[in-house]
Each structure stands twice: as C-alpha cells, then as structure tokens.
Design a protein around this motif. Sequence first.
Motif, PDB file in Angstrom:
ATOM      1  N   PRO A   1       1.258   5.673   0.444  1.00 26.90           N
ATOM      2  CA  PRO A   1       1.598   4.989  -0.861  1.00 26.90           C
ATOM      3  C   PRO A   1       0.841   3.433  -1.198  1.00 26.90           C
ATOM      4  CG  PRO A   1       3.194   4.333   0.946  1.00 26.90           C
ATOM      5  CD  PRO A   1       2.144   5.020   1.591  1.00 26.90           C
ATOM      6  N   THR A   2       0.032   3.108  -0.086  1.00 28.76           N
ATOM      7  CA  THR A   2      -0.643   1.633  -0.244  1.00 28.76           C
ATOM      8  C   THR A   2      -1.879   1.733  -1.182  1.00 28.76           C
ATOM      9  OG1 THR A   2      -1.537   1.701   1.658  1.00 28.76           O
ATOM     10  CG2 THR A   2       0.760   0.674   1.479  1.00 28.76           C
ATOM     11  N   HIS A   3      -2.172   0.523  -1.437  1.00 29.14           N
ATOM     12  CA  HIS A   3      -3.466   0.306  -2.292  1.00 29.14           C
ATOM     13  C   HIS A   3      -4.781   0.891  -1.514  1.00 29.14           C
ATOM     14  CE1 HIS A   3      -3.427  -3.101   0.569  1.00 29.14           C
ATOM     15  NE2 HIS A   3      -4.897  -2.905   0.597  1.00 29.14           N
ATOM     16  N   ASP A   4      -4.806   0.847  -0.256  1.00 25.75           N
ATOM     17  CA  ASP A   4      -5.968   1.304   0.336  1.00 25.75           C
ATOM     18  C   ASP A   4      -6.055   2.649   0.661  1.00 25.75           C
ATOM     19  OD1 ASP A   4      -3.907   1.115   2.412  1.00 25.75           O
ATOM     20  OD2 ASP A   4      -5.254   0.554   3.884  1.00 25.75           O
ATOM     21  N   ASP A   5      -4.871   3.524   0.217  1.00 24.35           N
ATOM     22  CA  ASP A   5      -4.868   5.093   0.149  1.00 24.35           C
ATOM     23  C   ASP A   5      -5.557   5.675  -0.934  1.00 24.35           C
ATOM     24  OD1 ASP A   5      -3.260   5.351   2.655  1.00 24.35           O
ATOM     25  OD2 ASP A   5      -1.655   4.435   1.532  1.00 24.35           O
TER      26      ASP A   5
ATOM     27  N   MET B   1       4.754   3.026  -6.368  1.00 19.12           N
ATOM     28  CA  MET B   1       3.939   3.140  -5.201  1.00 19.12           C
ATOM     29  C   MET B   1       4.222   4.392  -4.635  1.00 19.12           C
ATOM     30  SD  MET B   1       1.683   0.495  -5.667  1.00 19.12           S
ATOM     31  CE  MET B   1       0.908   0.193  -4.443  1.00 19.12           C
TER      32      MET B   1
ATOM     33  N   GLU C   1       6.524   1.986   4.778  1.00 21.52           N
ATOM     34  CA  GLU C   1       5.399   1.373   3.985  1.00 21.52           C
ATOM     35  C   GLU C   1       5.761   1.500   2.301  1.00 21.52           C
ATOM     36  OE1 GLU C   1       1.879   4.217   4.215  1.00 21.52           O
ATOM     37  OE2 GLU C   1       0.556   2.539   4.592  1.00 21.52           O
ATOM     38  N   GLY C   2       6.463   2.181   1.884  1.00 22.15           N
ATOM     39  CA  GLY C   2       6.749   2.506   0.350  1.00 22.15           C
ATOM     40  C   GLY C   2       7.406   1.051   0.123  1.00 22.15           C
TER      41      GLY C   2
ATOM     42  N   ALA D   1       4.261  -1.633  -0.290  1.00 25.14           N
ATOM     43  CA  ALA D   1       2.880  -1.283  -1.149  1.00 25.14           C
ATOM     44  C   ALA D   1       2.692  -1.835  -2.269  1.00 25.14           C
ATOM     45  CB  ALA D   1       3.128   0.512  -1.543  1.00 25.14           C
ATOM     46  N   LYS D   2       3.697  -2.154  -3.158  1.00 24.71           N
ATOM     47  CA  LYS D   2       3.516  -3.028  -4.455  1.00 24.71           C
ATOM     48  C   LYS D   2       3.263  -4.576  -4.122  1.00 24.71           C
ATOM     49  CE  LYS D   2       3.591  -3.218  -8.532  1.00 24.71           C
ATOM     50  NZ  LYS D   2       2.600  -2.651  -9.311  1.00 24.71           N
TER      51      LYS D   2
ATOM     52  N   LEU E   1       1.866  -5.680  -1.290  1.00 24.58           N
ATOM     53  CA  LEU E   1       0.444  -5.819  -0.485  1.00 24.58           C
ATOM     54  C   LEU E   1      -0.673  -5.436  -1.675  1.00 24.58           C
ATOM     55  CD1 LEU E   1       0.903  -3.695   2.699  1.00 24.58           C
ATOM     56  CD2 LEU E   1       0.702  -6.184   2.525  1.00 24.58           C
ATOM     57  N   SER E   2      -0.375  -4.675  -2.469  1.00 24.44           N
ATOM     58  CA  SER E   2      -1.282  -4.203  -3.656  1.00 24.44           C
ATOM     59  C   SER E   2      -1.841  -5.627  -4.430  1.00 24.44           C
ATOM     60  CB  SER E   2      -0.859  -3.101  -4.326  1.00 24.44           C
ATOM     61  OG  SER E   2      -1.339  -3.426  -5.688  1.00 24.44           O
TER      62      SER E   2
ATOM     63  N   ASP F   1      -3.516  -8.031  -1.914  1.00 21.90           N
ATOM     64  CA  ASP F   1      -4.944  -7.646  -1.963  1.00 21.90           C
ATOM     65  C   ASP F   1      -5.735  -7.894  -2.980  1.00 21.90           C
ATOM     66  OD1 ASP F   1      -6.851  -5.949  -0.015  1.00 21.90           O
ATOM     67  OD2 ASP F   1      -7.051  -4.762  -2.066  1.00 21.90           O
TER      68      ASP F   1
ATOM     69  N   ILE G   1      -7.239  -5.915   3.268  1.00 19.22           N
ATOM     70  CA  ILE G   1      -5.868  -5.506   3.897  1.00 19.22           C
ATOM     71  C   ILE G   1      -5.501  -4.117   4.221  1.00 19.22           C
ATOM     72  CG2 ILE G   1      -3.305  -6.099   3.557  1.00 19.22           C
ATOM     73  CD1 ILE G   1      -4.114  -8.298   1.836  1.00 19.22           C
TER      74      ILE G   1
ATOM     75  N   SER H   1      -2.939  -1.197   5.911  1.00 24.91           N
ATOM     76  CA  SER H   1      -1.616  -0.759   6.199  1.00 24.91           C
ATOM     77  C   SER H   1      -1.586   0.443   6.890  1.00 24.91           C
ATOM     78  CB  SER H   1      -0.804  -0.569   4.867  1.00 24.91           C
ATOM     79  OG  SER H   1       0.488  -0.004   4.944  1.00 24.91           O
TER      80      SER H   1
END
Lengths: 238, 238
Positions: free
Chosen positions: A74-78, A116, B183-184, B187-188, B190-191, B194, B202, B204
């Motif tokens: 679910p994260t930005h790097d996915d 997310m 992680e969910g 996610a927000k 961290l995004s 980043d 960054i 995860s």
Amino acid sequence: MSQPTAAMIVIGDEILSGRTADVNVQVLAVALGRAGIALAEVRMIRDIEGEIIDAVNVLREKYDNVFTSGGIGPTHDDITADSIAAAFGVGIDVREDARAILATNYANPEAELNDMRLRMARIPDGATLIDNPVSKAPGFTLGNVHVMAGVPKIFSVMVESVMPTLTGGAVMLSEELHFDRGEGQLAKPLSLIDAAHPLVSIGSYPRAKDGRFTVNVVARSTDADALAAAVADIRAID
Amino acid sequence: MSQPTAAMIVIGDEILSGRTADVNVQVLAVALGRAGIALAEVRMIRDIEGEIIDAVNVLREKYDNVFTSGGIGPTHDDITADSIAAAFGVGIDVREDARAILATNYANPEAELNDMRLRMARIPDGATLIDNPVSKAPGFTLGNVHVMAGVPKIFSVMVESVMPTLTGGAVMLSEELHFDRGEGQLAKPLSLIDAAHPLVSIGSYPRAKDGRFTVNVVARSTDADALAAAVADIRAID
C-alpha cells in the motif's frame, strides 16, 4: 519433451542495498523445477518505473513465464502494479473483486480500507487474481507475467497458488556426486564425459572448507537413462 | 557528491536450478555501499556464451562498474573468461604472470599444472589480474568489468582485492525504524514525508510473523541533515 522457460524479476532497493538477502529466488526455482519449468534468468532491479517496464517487456518476449516479486503493497514505493499496466499498455484501477477480497481482512472495512490500502486492489485491465491466503491482498497474472508480493511468506503461498495454472514440461532429474579432491584433477575426465553425453549437462562446483578444496559434481538431464549412463561414467573416474 | 553505479552478473546454473542459494549479492552490495557505490542491478544467467556476452555488453555501457561471479575454474563449464574476451572483441590466451601465480599452488607444477588447470591462467588481452589469496587462481579486470570466482570465500577476498581500485562516491546513510502495526496505517504519512524530503528515499518493508504484520521503515540519503530531518518526521507518526 522439452522444458518451458521462466524468468524472475526481483523488484526493490531492499535487496540491492544489501540490507536483506533474497530468499525468493530459490523458492521459485525449486517449485518450477518440480513442474518441469526451467528458471533461465533472474533480474534484481530498483523501484524505478522505467526499469520495471523495460525488464518486463524484454523478459515476457524471451521466456514462457515471468514472475515478479515485490512492490505490490500500500505504500508510495509500491509501483509494480502500475508499472506492469504501463508495460502492457493497458489501464489500471481499483477492481471490485479485489476490493471485496481485501475487505475481508478488516473488522470495519468502511473505516479501515483507506485510500492507501485500496492501492492493493488496483489491478491492470484483463488480469486474473492470484490467491493470497496469508494476507488477502491478491497478486495477479497478466498475459504470461505473474505479479507477486516480496514478503517471503506471501511470495511462497502465491507461488503455490500459481503453479497449477502453468503448463509444465519434462522434469529435470539430477544426481550429485562428491569428490574429496581439487577440481583440477577432475576437469579432464569430466570434460570427456560431458562431451560423450549430449543429453546430460554436467556442472562442477568447488567448495573451500578448512583450507581444503572438494568438488560437488552435478549431472542433470530430463532423460533418466541418459542420466544413469553419465553418472556411471562419473563414478568410474579414478 | 553523487554515487557511481554498479551491476553484478551471477553466472551459472547452480543458482538458477535452486540447488544453491546465492550469498554473493549481499557481500558485494555491502562492500560497494561502504565505498559509496550503488548496486543498481543484478542479473543471474545461465552458462551460455551468448547470454554472458549480451549481459556484459549491456551492463558495462549502462553502469560505471560491472562485477561477475562464477565460471572461472578449470572445468568444461567454466566459460566466463572466454565469453568476456568475446564481449570485448579481444584475444585470450594463457598469460605468463597468471601461470606463475597458479604454479605457486602446486608442489610439483610441471606435473600438476595440467592443461585443464592452465585454463585458469587464460586472461583476455589488456586485463589486469585480481589477487586471490585463498586459492591463487586470479580474477581479472578488463575495462570496467571485474571477473571473479563464484565460490563465496574466494568471491569475498576478490571483492576486497578490487575495492581499493574503484572510484567511490558519497556514502549512503540509512536509518531503520520499526513499527508494530500494519503497513496500511503508515502508508499515507510515509507518502507525505517521502514527498517532503526529496533528498531522502523512504522504503517500507512489511514482515509477517506469528500471524501479525510489522513494518521496518528505512530512510536513506547521502545527506546527513536531510536524513535526520526525515527520520524526525517518521518518528513523529502517531
């Protein structure tokens, strides 16, 4: 009967930075081996869309199957799912069946299935879902590309989910012989035996232990009789 | 100060068959990291001359350094040195300095340094030797390609032999934070973090353990101040 081929793409900076050692390559190699499919190439690449697109498009032309690991959380790097859609030139959006599967993971999906997390239900047009009994969020298959999670436990169960859908081939049989001497003493006879048995491939793997060198010789063939004949010759090396 | 880049080519059927798990990628990644060089891509390929030539020629153009492991022993399946010479379009033959180094490994080199063992002294024209304190048989550097053994103990010492010859860059600093939740939920924020710290990447990395999911968040940057600022923001996630 020949063997279909496969390639794997390991996506993510975690392995390339040296922080983590990959364990998924061997899991996939062993599962494919059991099905008579040859893992012919592995690429480990960064979380960069252009790199993912290039690797997917080269390898899906070259091999019968392509497996990716990593980058579907679910994260930005996915960015794997979006990169696969771009590689195939198809659309991608949250899909209802994937959203429904994800929702079963949460006591209160209305509140917990946030924007997310919904990224994990983004599926490229035309893909079929890969079952994930561990954490629900599905992988997917698009054409001959199988997109799976990088977390080893989830990668393993997704491999098991995909295997029955693949066209297998002749199982590669192998036999391993151990020699308690240096590789240089075996090189000549092995070279002659290799040339005399065209259906068998013979590999020689030296090991260093306590300052001494030993060798594992591995003979591999899809033909049991050819393998037995080559192994008899290798055993007869004096 | 930026980071020079590197690629690695793991040559050999042993890894792809699943018989052995690779350990050299992480050794190289860590050594390069210390020198400020980014390992950007790894390819694992079969013992096939055309595959080796293609991978070497693509990667030596694309990255500052290329490292190969495997296929430089005395047996018939050791085709790396000849394939590298072919990739560069240069000649290859037994070289006197390499033969002299090899000879020190044998009590009676006249008798023991047989034709097959002499294969390990075949060095492409224009290459420089890479020292091998473990078993003498040298690796070599040709242009920006460093050709090393696959046996992990020998690979490691060859990496140490090569490192002082490389041009390093800014060392990648990293900090790892552990979150005891899924992680969910991260996610927000961290995004947003980043996006707010362009000099920091960054990542995860979820883990599954005893049916629960936790996350390691890794922040990486060559700029210490930028890293500290991003880490402060990550710590502040509630």
